[in-house]
Design a protein around this motif. Structure first.
Motif, PDB file in Angstrom:
ATOM      1  N   SER A  28     -11.722  -7.016   4.786  1.00  0.00           N
ATOM      2  CA  SER A  28     -11.951  -5.777   4.032  1.00  0.00           C
ATOM      3  C   SER A  28     -10.676  -4.962   3.834  1.00  0.00           C
ATOM      4  O   SER A  28     -10.641  -4.070   2.981  1.00  0.00           O
ATOM      5  CB  SER A  28     -13.005  -4.919   4.746  1.00  0.00           C
ATOM      6  N   ASP A  29      -9.628  -5.261   4.613  1.00  0.00           N
ATOM      7  CA  ASP A  29      -8.328  -4.616   4.380  1.00  0.00           C
ATOM      8  C   ASP A  29      -7.557  -5.322   3.263  1.00  0.00           C
ATOM      9  O   ASP A  29      -6.692  -4.728   2.623  1.00  0.00           O
ATOM     10  CB  ASP A  29      -7.489  -4.624   5.660  1.00  0.00           C
TER      11      ASP A  29
ATOM     12  N   ALA B  51     -15.037  -5.917   0.802  1.00  0.00           N
ATOM     13  CA  ALA B  51     -15.417  -7.278   1.206  1.00  0.00           C
ATOM     14  C   ALA B  51     -16.431  -7.275   2.335  1.00  0.00           C
ATOM     15  O   ALA B  51     -17.234  -8.210   2.457  1.00  0.00           O
ATOM     16  CB  ALA B  51     -14.177  -8.066   1.622  1.00  0.00           C
ATOM     17  N   ASP B  52     -16.441  -6.222   3.150  1.00  0.00           N
ATOM     18  CA  ASP B  52     -17.391  -6.150   4.258  1.00  0.00           C
ATOM     19  C   ASP B  52     -18.819  -5.881   3.779  1.00  0.00           C
ATOM     20  O   ASP B  52     -19.766  -5.963   4.569  1.00  0.00           O
ATOM     21  CB  ASP B  52     -16.964  -5.075   5.268  1.00  0.00           C
ATOM     22  N   GLN B  53     -18.981  -5.578   2.480  1.00  0.00           N
ATOM     23  CA  GLN B  53     -20.312  -5.376   1.921  1.00  0.00           C
ATOM     24  C   GLN B  53     -20.680  -6.455   0.905  1.00  0.00           C
ATOM     25  O   GLN B  53     -21.695  -6.340   0.208  1.00  0.00           O
ATOM     26  CB  GLN B  53     -20.389  -4.000   1.248  1.00  0.00           C
ATOM     27  N   ALA B  54     -19.877  -7.486   0.821  1.00  0.00           N
ATOM     28  CA  ALA B  54     -20.154  -8.575  -0.117  1.00  0.00           C
ATOM     29  C   ALA B  54     -21.474  -9.253   0.252  1.00  0.00           C
ATOM     30  O   ALA B  54     -21.743  -9.529   1.423  1.00  0.00           O
ATOM     31  CB  ALA B  54     -19.017  -9.589  -0.102  1.00  0.00           C
TER      32      ALA B  54
ATOM     33  N   GLN C  69      -0.843 -11.120  -4.726  1.00  0.00           N
ATOM     34  CA  GLN C  69      -0.859  -9.653  -4.700  1.00  0.00           C
ATOM     35  C   GLN C  69      -0.317  -9.095  -3.391  1.00  0.00           C
ATOM     36  O   GLN C  69       0.190  -7.971  -3.349  1.00  0.00           O
ATOM     37  CB  GLN C  69      -2.259  -9.093  -4.976  1.00  0.00           C
ATOM     38  N   LEU C  70      -0.395  -9.891  -2.315  1.00  0.00           N
ATOM     39  CA  LEU C  70       0.184  -9.449  -1.046  1.00  0.00           C
ATOM     40  C   LEU C  70       1.714  -9.494  -1.112  1.00  0.00           C
ATOM     41  O   LEU C  70       2.390  -8.673  -0.504  1.00  0.00           O
ATOM     42  CB  LEU C  70      -0.321 -10.320   0.102  1.00  0.00           C
ATOM     43  N   VAL C  71       2.248 -10.444  -1.861  1.00  0.00           N
ATOM     44  CA  VAL C  71       3.697 -10.508  -2.073  1.00  0.00           C
ATOM     45  C   VAL C  71       4.144  -9.288  -2.867  1.00  0.00           C
ATOM     46  O   VAL C  71       5.113  -8.607  -2.516  1.00  0.00           O
ATOM     47  CB  VAL C  71       4.094 -11.799  -2.830  1.00  0.00           C
ATOM     48  N   ASP C  72       3.408  -8.975  -3.939  1.00  0.00           N
ATOM     49  CA  ASP C  72       3.745  -7.828  -4.780  1.00  0.00           C
ATOM     50  C   ASP C  72       3.696  -6.527  -3.984  1.00  0.00           C
ATOM     51  O   ASP C  72       4.570  -5.665  -4.118  1.00  0.00           O
ATOM     52  CB  ASP C  72       2.782  -7.745  -5.966  1.00  0.00           C
TER      53      ASP C  72
ATOM     54  N   ARG D  73      -1.671 -13.740   5.250  1.00  0.00           N
ATOM     55  CA  ARG D  73      -2.350 -12.985   6.301  1.00  0.00           C
ATOM     56  C   ARG D  73      -3.258 -13.919   7.100  1.00  0.00           C
ATOM     57  O   ARG D  73      -3.894 -14.808   6.538  1.00  0.00           O
ATOM     58  CB  ARG D  73      -3.220 -11.864   5.713  1.00  0.00           C
ATOM     59  N   GLN D  74      -3.298 -13.685   8.422  1.00  0.00           N
ATOM     60  CA  GLN D  74      -4.391 -14.231   9.215  1.00  0.00           C
ATOM     61  C   GLN D  74      -5.606 -13.359   8.919  1.00  0.00           C
ATOM     62  O   GLN D  74      -5.489 -12.133   8.884  1.00  0.00           O
ATOM     63  CB  GLN D  74      -4.122 -14.105  10.707  1.00  0.00           C
TER      64      GLN D  74
END
Length: 271
Positions: free
Chosen positions: A58-59, A64-67, A261-264, A248-249
Protein backbone atom coordinates in the motif's frame (compact mmCIF):
# COMPACT_ATOMS: atom_id res chain seq x y z
CA UNK A 1 34.63 -48.09 64.03
CA UNK A 2 34.97 -44.44 63.12
CA UNK A 3 32.84 -43.02 60.32
CA UNK A 4 35.83 -42.12 58.16
CA UNK A 5 37.33 -45.66 58.43
CA UNK A 6 33.92 -47.21 57.59
CA UNK A 7 33.54 -45.02 54.48
CA UNK A 8 37.07 -45.89 53.34
CA UNK A 9 36.53 -49.66 53.72
CA UNK A 10 33.13 -49.43 51.97
CA UNK A 11 34.75 -47.65 49.03
CA UNK A 12 37.44 -50.37 48.71
CA UNK A 13 34.76 -53.08 48.88
CA UNK A 14 32.68 -51.50 46.11
CA UNK A 15 35.78 -50.98 43.96
CA UNK A 16 36.60 -54.72 44.15
CA UNK A 17 33.13 -55.58 42.78
CA UNK A 18 33.36 -53.22 39.77
CA UNK A 19 35.29 -53.95 36.59
CA UNK A 20 38.44 -51.96 36.18
CA UNK A 21 37.97 -48.94 33.94
CA UNK A 22 40.17 -46.22 32.67
CA UNK A 23 39.10 -42.63 32.37
CA UNK A 24 37.44 -42.12 28.98
CA UNK A 25 39.38 -39.92 26.61
CA UNK A 26 38.01 -36.44 26.18
CA UNK A 27 35.46 -36.48 23.35
CA UNK A 28 36.63 -34.59 20.32
CA UNK A 29 34.29 -31.87 19.22
CA UNK A 30 32.34 -32.97 16.18
CA UNK A 31 32.89 -30.71 13.19
CA UNK A 32 29.89 -28.55 12.43
CA UNK A 33 27.86 -29.74 9.50
CA UNK A 34 28.08 -27.24 6.70
CA UNK A 35 25.55 -27.45 3.93
CA UNK A 36 27.30 -27.30 0.57
CA UNK A 37 26.43 -24.38 -1.62
CA UNK A 38 24.21 -25.50 -4.47
CA UNK A 39 26.07 -26.09 -7.71
CA UNK A 40 24.29 -23.16 -9.29
CA UNK A 41 25.52 -20.86 -6.50
CA UNK A 42 29.23 -21.72 -6.57
CA UNK A 43 30.28 -18.11 -7.06
CA UNK A 44 27.85 -16.68 -4.49
CA UNK A 45 28.49 -16.46 -0.71
CA UNK A 46 26.43 -18.64 1.65
CA UNK A 47 24.74 -15.53 2.96
CA UNK A 48 23.84 -12.45 0.98
CA UNK A 49 22.24 -9.49 2.80
CA UNK A 50 18.74 -8.34 1.90
CA UNK A 51 19.70 -4.81 0.89
CA UNK A 52 16.72 -3.84 -1.27
CA UNK A 53 14.49 -1.35 0.62
CA UNK A 54 11.30 -2.79 2.09
CA UNK A 55 7.86 -1.27 1.61
CA UNK A 56 4.24 -2.29 2.15
CA UNK A 57 2.28 -2.88 -1.03
CA UNK A 58 0.00 0.00 0.00
CA UNK A 59 3.04 2.30 0.22
CA UNK A 60 3.95 1.40 -3.36
CA UNK A 61 0.37 1.62 -4.63
CA UNK A 62 -2.05 3.83 -2.72
CA UNK A 63 -5.21 1.88 -1.95
CA UNK A 64 -3.66 -1.56 -2.53
CA UNK A 65 -4.69 -2.62 0.99
CA UNK A 66 -8.33 -2.26 -0.11
CA UNK A 67 -8.00 -4.06 -3.44
CA UNK A 68 -10.77 -6.62 -3.92
CA UNK A 69 -8.77 -9.70 -4.80
CA UNK A 70 -10.25 -12.85 -6.34
CA UNK A 71 -8.98 -16.10 -4.81
CA UNK A 72 -10.40 -19.58 -5.32
CA UNK A 73 -10.64 -22.18 -2.50
CA UNK A 74 -8.45 -24.54 -4.52
CA UNK A 75 -5.55 -22.17 -3.76
CA UNK A 76 -5.40 -23.36 -0.13
CA UNK A 77 -1.82 -24.54 0.20
CA UNK A 78 -1.37 -28.26 -0.45
CA UNK A 79 2.37 -28.55 -1.18
CA UNK A 80 5.39 -27.16 0.64
CA UNK A 81 6.66 -25.57 -2.58
CA UNK A 82 3.33 -23.87 -3.22
CA UNK A 83 2.95 -20.17 -2.50
CA UNK A 84 1.20 -19.53 0.84
CA UNK A 85 -2.18 -17.83 0.86
CA UNK A 86 -1.00 -14.45 2.18
CA UNK A 87 1.49 -14.19 -0.68
CA UNK A 88 -1.15 -15.12 -3.23
CA UNK A 89 -3.34 -12.39 -1.73
CA UNK A 90 -0.47 -9.90 -2.09
CA UNK A 91 0.16 -11.07 -5.66
CA UNK A 92 -3.52 -10.60 -6.48
CA UNK A 93 -3.40 -7.11 -4.99
CA UNK A 94 -0.35 -6.24 -7.09
CA UNK A 95 -2.10 -7.44 -10.25
CA UNK A 96 -5.22 -5.44 -9.35
CA UNK A 97 -3.12 -2.30 -9.08
CA UNK A 98 -1.00 -2.89 -12.21
CA UNK A 99 -3.80 -4.30 -14.41
CA UNK A 100 -1.35 -5.89 -16.87
CA UNK A 101 -2.76 -7.11 -20.18
CA UNK A 102 0.17 -9.47 -20.81
CA UNK A 103 2.15 -11.46 -18.22
CA UNK A 104 5.05 -13.87 -18.75
CA UNK A 105 5.74 -16.25 -15.87
CA UNK A 106 8.97 -18.24 -15.44
CA UNK A 107 8.08 -21.31 -13.38
CA UNK A 108 4.49 -22.61 -13.45
CA UNK A 109 4.69 -25.38 -10.84
CA UNK A 110 1.07 -26.27 -9.93
CA UNK A 111 -0.22 -22.97 -11.26
CA UNK A 112 -1.36 -21.24 -8.07
CA UNK A 113 0.33 -17.95 -8.89
CA UNK A 114 -0.78 -18.28 -12.52
CA UNK A 115 -4.42 -18.68 -11.48
CA UNK A 116 -4.21 -15.78 -9.03
CA UNK A 117 -2.79 -13.47 -11.69
CA UNK A 118 -5.36 -14.55 -14.29
CA UNK A 119 -8.25 -14.05 -11.87
CA UNK A 120 -7.18 -10.50 -11.05
CA UNK A 121 -5.97 -9.17 -14.42
CA UNK A 122 -8.29 -7.64 -17.04
CA UNK A 123 -10.74 -10.11 -18.56
CA UNK A 124 -9.04 -9.76 -21.94
CA UNK A 125 -5.59 -10.27 -20.44
CA UNK A 126 -3.23 -13.13 -21.28
CA UNK A 127 -0.56 -15.11 -19.44
CA UNK A 128 2.23 -17.20 -20.96
CA UNK A 129 3.61 -19.47 -18.24
CA UNK A 130 6.75 -21.54 -18.78
CA UNK A 131 7.85 -24.72 -17.05
CA UNK A 132 10.02 -27.71 -17.82
CA UNK A 133 8.51 -30.45 -19.95
CA UNK A 134 7.42 -33.15 -17.46
CA UNK A 135 8.98 -35.77 -19.73
CA UNK A 136 12.52 -34.56 -19.02
CA UNK A 137 12.24 -33.90 -15.27
CA UNK A 138 14.15 -36.99 -14.19
CA UNK A 139 17.20 -36.09 -16.30
CA UNK A 140 17.04 -32.30 -16.02
CA UNK A 141 20.31 -30.74 -14.84
CA UNK A 142 19.48 -27.81 -12.58
CA UNK A 143 21.23 -25.63 -10.02
CA UNK A 144 21.15 -28.26 -7.28
CA UNK A 145 21.86 -31.42 -9.21
CA UNK A 146 19.92 -33.72 -11.53
CA UNK A 147 16.24 -34.61 -11.55
CA UNK A 148 13.10 -33.06 -10.07
CA UNK A 149 10.26 -34.48 -8.02
CA UNK A 150 6.96 -35.16 -9.72
CA UNK A 151 4.03 -32.73 -9.68
CA UNK A 152 1.01 -31.97 -11.86
CA UNK A 153 2.12 -28.84 -13.68
CA UNK A 154 -0.62 -26.21 -13.97
CA UNK A 155 -3.25 -28.36 -12.28
CA UNK A 156 -4.66 -25.48 -10.20
CA UNK A 157 -5.77 -23.38 -13.16
CA UNK A 158 -6.94 -26.29 -15.30
CA UNK A 159 -10.70 -26.56 -15.49
CA UNK A 160 -11.33 -23.02 -14.24
CA UNK A 161 -12.96 -20.25 -16.26
CA UNK A 162 -9.58 -18.49 -16.27
CA UNK A 163 -7.80 -21.30 -18.13
CA UNK A 164 -8.65 -19.73 -21.50
CA UNK A 165 -6.47 -16.73 -20.58
CA UNK A 166 -3.45 -18.93 -19.88
CA UNK A 167 -1.03 -20.47 -22.35
CA UNK A 168 1.27 -23.18 -21.02
CA UNK A 169 4.65 -23.51 -22.73
CA UNK A 170 7.22 -26.19 -21.91
CA UNK A 171 10.91 -25.31 -21.99
CA UNK A 172 14.01 -24.93 -19.89
CA UNK A 173 13.76 -21.23 -19.04
CA UNK A 174 17.51 -20.60 -19.45
CA UNK A 175 17.18 -21.76 -23.06
CA UNK A 176 13.85 -20.03 -23.68
CA UNK A 177 13.95 -17.22 -26.25
CA UNK A 178 10.53 -17.26 -27.94
CA UNK A 179 10.68 -14.25 -30.24
CA UNK A 180 6.92 -13.60 -30.18
CA UNK A 181 7.31 -12.49 -26.55
CA UNK A 182 9.96 -9.85 -27.17
CA UNK A 183 8.85 -6.48 -25.75
CA UNK A 184 5.34 -7.84 -25.23
CA UNK A 185 4.85 -8.08 -21.46
CA UNK A 186 3.48 -5.61 -18.94
CA UNK A 187 4.83 -7.86 -16.17
CA UNK A 188 7.35 -10.70 -16.05
CA UNK A 189 7.33 -12.91 -12.95
CA UNK A 190 10.57 -14.84 -12.30
CA UNK A 191 10.02 -17.90 -10.08
CA UNK A 192 11.78 -20.90 -11.65
CA UNK A 193 15.18 -22.35 -10.59
CA UNK A 194 16.37 -20.21 -7.64
CA UNK A 195 20.12 -20.74 -7.99
CA UNK A 196 22.20 -17.82 -9.17
CA UNK A 197 23.13 -18.73 -12.74
CA UNK A 198 19.52 -19.65 -13.52
CA UNK A 199 17.89 -16.60 -11.90
CA UNK A 200 20.46 -14.31 -13.51
CA UNK A 201 19.76 -15.76 -16.95
CA UNK A 202 15.98 -15.70 -16.43
CA UNK A 203 16.18 -12.05 -15.40
CA UNK A 204 18.23 -11.18 -18.47
CA UNK A 205 15.64 -12.92 -20.65
CA UNK A 206 12.83 -11.17 -18.77
CA UNK A 207 14.33 -7.81 -19.71
CA UNK A 208 13.92 -8.69 -23.39
CA UNK A 209 10.24 -9.56 -22.85
CA UNK A 210 9.09 -6.43 -21.01
CA UNK A 211 7.66 -3.37 -22.70
CA UNK A 212 9.12 0.02 -21.79
CA UNK A 213 7.76 0.94 -18.37
CA UNK A 214 6.78 -2.65 -17.48
CA UNK A 215 7.29 -4.37 -14.11
CA UNK A 216 9.53 -7.24 -13.00
CA UNK A 217 8.66 -9.47 -10.06
CA UNK A 218 10.77 -12.10 -8.27
CA UNK A 219 9.74 -14.63 -5.64
CA UNK A 220 11.95 -15.80 -2.76
CA UNK A 221 14.11 -12.68 -2.53
CA UNK A 222 14.04 -13.38 1.20
CA UNK A 223 14.10 -16.97 2.47
CA UNK A 224 14.37 -19.29 5.46
CA UNK A 225 17.68 -20.94 6.50
CA UNK A 226 16.61 -24.31 5.07
CA UNK A 227 16.22 -22.82 1.57
CA UNK A 228 19.75 -21.63 0.89
CA UNK A 229 19.45 -22.17 -2.84
CA UNK A 230 17.34 -18.98 -2.83
CA UNK A 231 20.50 -16.98 -2.18
CA UNK A 232 20.72 -16.89 -5.98
CA UNK A 233 17.52 -14.81 -6.12
CA UNK A 234 18.83 -12.43 -3.46
CA UNK A 235 22.15 -11.96 -5.25
CA UNK A 236 20.49 -11.38 -8.63
CA UNK A 237 17.97 -8.85 -7.30
CA UNK A 238 20.65 -7.02 -5.31
CA UNK A 239 22.77 -6.68 -8.45
CA UNK A 240 19.76 -5.60 -10.48
CA UNK A 241 18.81 -2.96 -7.89
CA UNK A 242 22.36 -1.60 -7.74
CA UNK A 243 22.43 -1.27 -11.54
CA UNK A 244 18.87 -0.17 -12.30
CA UNK A 245 17.33 0.98 -9.01
CA UNK A 246 13.56 1.02 -8.61
CA UNK A 247 13.25 -2.18 -6.54
CA UNK A 248 11.40 -2.92 -3.30
CA UNK A 249 10.93 -5.91 -1.05
CA UNK A 250 7.20 -6.23 -0.46
CA UNK A 251 6.79 -6.29 3.32
CA UNK A 252 5.47 -9.49 4.87
CA UNK A 253 6.27 -11.54 1.77
CA UNK A 254 9.23 -12.97 -0.12
CA UNK A 255 8.53 -10.85 -3.20
CA UNK A 256 10.79 -8.21 -4.71
CA UNK A 257 9.45 -5.94 -7.42
CA UNK A 258 10.99 -3.53 -9.91
CA UNK A 259 8.83 -0.64 -11.09
CA UNK A 260 10.05 2.19 -13.34
CA UNK A 261 7.98 4.70 -11.34
CA UNK A 262 10.13 3.88 -8.30
CA UNK A 263 13.21 4.83 -10.33
CA UNK A 264 11.57 8.11 -11.34
CA UNK A 265 10.58 8.85 -7.74
CA UNK A 266 14.13 8.23 -6.53
CA UNK A 267 15.57 10.52 -9.20
CA UNK A 268 13.13 13.30 -8.29
CA UNK A 269 13.99 12.93 -4.59
CA UNK A 270 17.71 13.14 -5.39
CA UNK A 271 17.29 16.25 -7.60
Amino acid sequence: MGLKRFAKRLGRSIAKRLPATSSPPAEKAKPAKVKPVAAGNRNVPDHVPFIVPEAKLSDIFAGADQAEVVMLPRLIRSHRWAMPEHELLTLGGLIKMLQPKMIVEFGTFMGGSTLTMAANMPADGRIVTIDLDPGVRTTHVHGQGVGLSNFDVGCLFQGTRYESQIEQRFANTIEFTDHDLLKSADLVFVDADHTYEFVKRDTQTALTFVKPGAALLWHDYTWEPDAKECVGVTQTVNEFWEEHGGCRQIAGTRFAVHLPQLVDAAEKAAA
